[in-house]
Every structure is written in C-alpha cells, then in structure tokens.
Design a protein around this motif. Sequence first.
Motif, PDB file in Angstrom:
ATOM      1  N   VAL A  86       0.838  -1.208   0.000  1.00 52.15           N
ATOM      2  CA  VAL A  86       0.000   0.000   0.000  1.00 52.15           C
ATOM      3  C   VAL A  86       0.869   1.252   0.000  1.00 52.15           C
ATOM      4  O   VAL A  86       0.622   2.203  -0.747  1.00 52.15           O
ATOM      5  CB  VAL A  86      -0.975  -0.016   1.204  1.00 52.15           C
ATOM      6  N   ILE A  87       1.910   1.255   0.824  1.00 54.21           N
ATOM      7  CA  ILE A  87       2.810   2.420   0.889  1.00 54.21           C
ATOM      8  C   ILE A  87       3.514   2.611  -0.454  1.00 54.21           C
ATOM      9  O   ILE A  87       3.612   3.739  -0.962  1.00 54.21           O
ATOM     10  CB  ILE A  87       3.813   2.282   2.041  1.00 54.21           C
ATOM     11  N   ALA A  88       3.976   1.533  -1.043  1.00 51.84           N
ATOM     12  CA  ALA A  88       4.660   1.621  -2.347  1.00 51.84           C
ATOM     13  C   ALA A  88       3.685   2.133  -3.411  1.00 51.84           C
ATOM     14  O   ALA A  88       4.029   2.985  -4.238  1.00 51.84           O
ATOM     15  CB  ALA A  88       5.229   0.265  -2.732  1.00 51.84           C
ATOM     16  N   ALA A  89       2.471   1.607  -3.372  1.00 53.38           N
ATOM     17  CA  ALA A  89       1.468   2.041  -4.350  1.00 53.38           C
ATOM     18  C   ALA A  89       1.157   3.523  -4.173  1.00 53.38           C
ATOM     19  O   ALA A  89       1.050   4.287  -5.141  1.00 53.38           O
ATOM     20  CB  ALA A  89       0.201   1.199  -4.208  1.00 53.38           C
ATOM     21  N   LEU A  90       1.009   3.968  -2.910  1.00 54.56           N
ATOM     22  CA  LEU A  90       0.767   5.383  -2.639  1.00 54.56           C
ATOM     23  C   LEU A  90       1.938   6.245  -3.103  1.00 54.56           C
ATOM     24  O   LEU A  90       1.753   7.329  -3.680  1.00 54.56           O
ATOM     25  CB  LEU A  90       0.516   5.603  -1.140  1.00 54.56           C
ATOM     26  N   PHE A  91       3.144   5.748  -2.871  1.00 56.09           N
ATOM     27  CA  PHE A  91       4.348   6.477  -3.314  1.00 56.09           C
ATOM     28  C   PHE A  91       4.341   6.644  -4.833  1.00 56.09           C
ATOM     29  O   PHE A  91       4.601   7.722  -5.356  1.00 56.09           O
ATOM     30  CB  PHE A  91       5.598   5.730  -2.833  1.00 56.09           C
ATOM     31  N   VAL A  92       4.021   5.574  -5.556  1.00 58.21           N
ATOM     32  CA  VAL A  92       3.968   5.630  -7.026  1.00 58.21           C
ATOM     33  C   VAL A  92       2.896   6.614  -7.481  1.00 58.21           C
ATOM     34  O   VAL A  92       3.111   7.442  -8.380  1.00 58.21           O
ATOM     35  CB  VAL A  92       3.725   4.217  -7.616  1.00 58.21           C
ATOM     36  N   VAL A  93       1.726   6.569  -6.839  1.00 60.05           N
ATOM     37  CA  VAL A  93       0.636   7.476  -7.195  1.00 60.05           C
ATOM     38  C   VAL A  93       1.048   8.930  -6.946  1.00 60.05           C
ATOM     39  O   VAL A  93       0.801   9.814  -7.770  1.00 60.05           O
ATOM     40  CB  VAL A  93      -0.656   7.120  -6.414  1.00 60.05           C
ATOM     41  N   VAL A 115       4.134  10.180  -6.824  1.00 60.97           N
ATOM     42  CA  VAL A 115       5.181  10.567  -7.787  1.00 60.97           C
ATOM     43  C   VAL A 115       4.572  10.827  -9.159  1.00 60.97           C
ATOM     44  O   VAL A 115       4.846  11.844  -9.807  1.00 60.97           O
ATOM     45  CB  VAL A 115       6.287   9.481  -7.858  1.00 60.97           C
ATOM     46  N   VAL A 116       3.728   9.926  -9.623  1.00 62.77           N
ATOM     47  CA  VAL A 116       3.091  10.106 -10.938  1.00 62.77           C
ATOM     48  C   VAL A 116       2.192  11.347 -10.916  1.00 62.77           C
ATOM     49  O   VAL A 116       2.184  12.157 -11.848  1.00 62.77           O
ATOM     50  CB  VAL A 116       2.300   8.839 -11.330  1.00 62.77           C
ATOM     51  N   GLY A 117       1.429  11.508  -9.833  1.00 59.21           N
ATOM     52  CA  GLY A 117       0.561  12.682  -9.715  1.00 59.21           C
ATOM     53  C   GLY A 117       1.356  13.980  -9.713  1.00 59.21           C
ATOM     54  O   GLY A 117       0.996  14.952 -10.382  1.00 59.21           O
ATOM     55  N   PHE A 118       2.445  14.020  -8.963  1.00 62.04           N
ATOM     56  CA  PHE A 118       3.288  15.218  -8.913  1.00 62.04           C
ATOM     57  C   PHE A 118       3.894  15.506 -10.286  1.00 62.04           C
ATOM     58  O   PHE A 118       3.924  16.644 -10.754  1.00 62.04           O
ATOM     59  CB  PHE A 118       4.385  15.056  -7.853  1.00 62.04           C
ATOM     60  N   GLY A 119       4.364  14.440 -10.935  1.00 64.45           N
ATOM     61  CA  GLY A 119       4.935  14.622 -12.282  1.00 64.45           C
ATOM     62  C   GLY A 119       3.893  15.134 -13.263  1.00 64.45           C
ATOM     63  O   GLY A 119       4.145  16.038 -14.048  1.00 64.45           O
ATOM     64  N   GLY A 120       2.688  14.553 -13.212  1.00 64.98           N
ATOM     65  CA  GLY A 120       1.612  15.007 -14.098  1.00 64.98           C
ATOM     66  C   GLY A 120       1.213  16.443 -13.816  1.00 64.98           C
ATOM     67  O   GLY A 120       0.986  17.238 -14.734  1.00 64.98           O
TER      68      GLY A 120
END
Length: 199
Positions: A18-25, A27-32
């Motif tokens: 869950v933490i890894a998934a949140l981290f990916v979300v 990072v992707v959200g910030f990049g977008g």
Amino acid sequence: MSAKTATNKSSGFSITTVIAALFVVVVVGFGGWTVLRSGSKDDDGGKTNSKTSSSNGKNRTSNSQKYLVIKQWGVQLPLSDGISDAYYIVSSSTHDPGTGEANTVWLSRASLDDTGCNANDFEDGGSGSPVGALLRALPDDVDPVTGTAYQDLYPGGVIVGKYYFGYKAWDTASCGSPAILQTTNAAFAAALSGLKKTN
C-alpha cells in the motif's frame, strides 16, 4: 506461533504494498501536475504573444500609409507625416498638346494655406502660390519652349504606366519659413519614388 508469524508477515507485506502504491501514485501525480502546470504557462505565453502580435497588427493598421490620390491621372502619392495634409489642384493652364489633358498639378499643404502657400488661390489668379508642381509627360516628351526632355528638366522622377512623373519646387514660393518649404519639398520629392497607380 508459526501461524501468527505468517499472518504478521502477510499483514506487513500488505502495508508495504500500500505504501509503495501510494508512493507511485504521489510521484506520478506530482509529475503530471508539473507537466500540466508548465503546459499552462506555455499556453499563457502563446496567448500573450498572440495578443502582442494582434496589438502590433492594430498599430500597423492605425498607422497605415496615407495617399494623395490624383483621380484625374489614376495615381496615388504616398504621404509621410510631414506632408500628411497635402492636397493638389489640377492646373487649368498647362495641358498635354496631344490629349488635351492637364499635365501639371499644383501641390501644397493645408497647414500652409494661411502663410500664402495656397494652391487654390494661385490657380484662381490670386497672390498665393503652390509649394511645388507635379508634372506628367510621356518619357520621350520635350519642353516645347526649350527643347529639353522633361526627364532632364525634372530629374529624379519615376515612370508609372506609360507616363513619366517629375516634381519641381515652385521657385517663387515665399510662403511659410524657408526651413518648412525645404522639408516639404524634400518630402514631396521623396514621396515621388512611391508613386503608383490606384487600384
């Protein structure tokens, strides 16, 4: 004990996932968000440039070239700021012997009328005088009195269509100040290079 350990391991794995998934979300959200934000700035910049060029276009339109249209000859003379109030009077005394059409127009400026540079008054036989004269002749025409080619009498002219057009300052003009007459004559002579047919 081994069952509890297995449960703990399974539970720990789920939290890590869950933490890894949140981290990916995140990072992707910030990049977008960063890409979207920079894209918006580019769009604003484009709008600004568009407005600037539109504004420049308006300036070009509002500063569009003015012309003195000589209807009788079907030509137009570009007017600079210094002669923007120019006008002409067709001469009633100088005509082309072949066609009978006037071959001279008197040029002056409305702002100089009160100083004696009144082409209307001159044409009517009054005491005024034009600033200068614009002549139209065929390129090989000669002055009947002197036998000199008009191109030599009025140098610096232009050929438009089948005619040669030349400009001459009116020698007896004593209106206005000498400096104003000189700059006005220079402006008329320079404008001659831009003479063209009316559309």
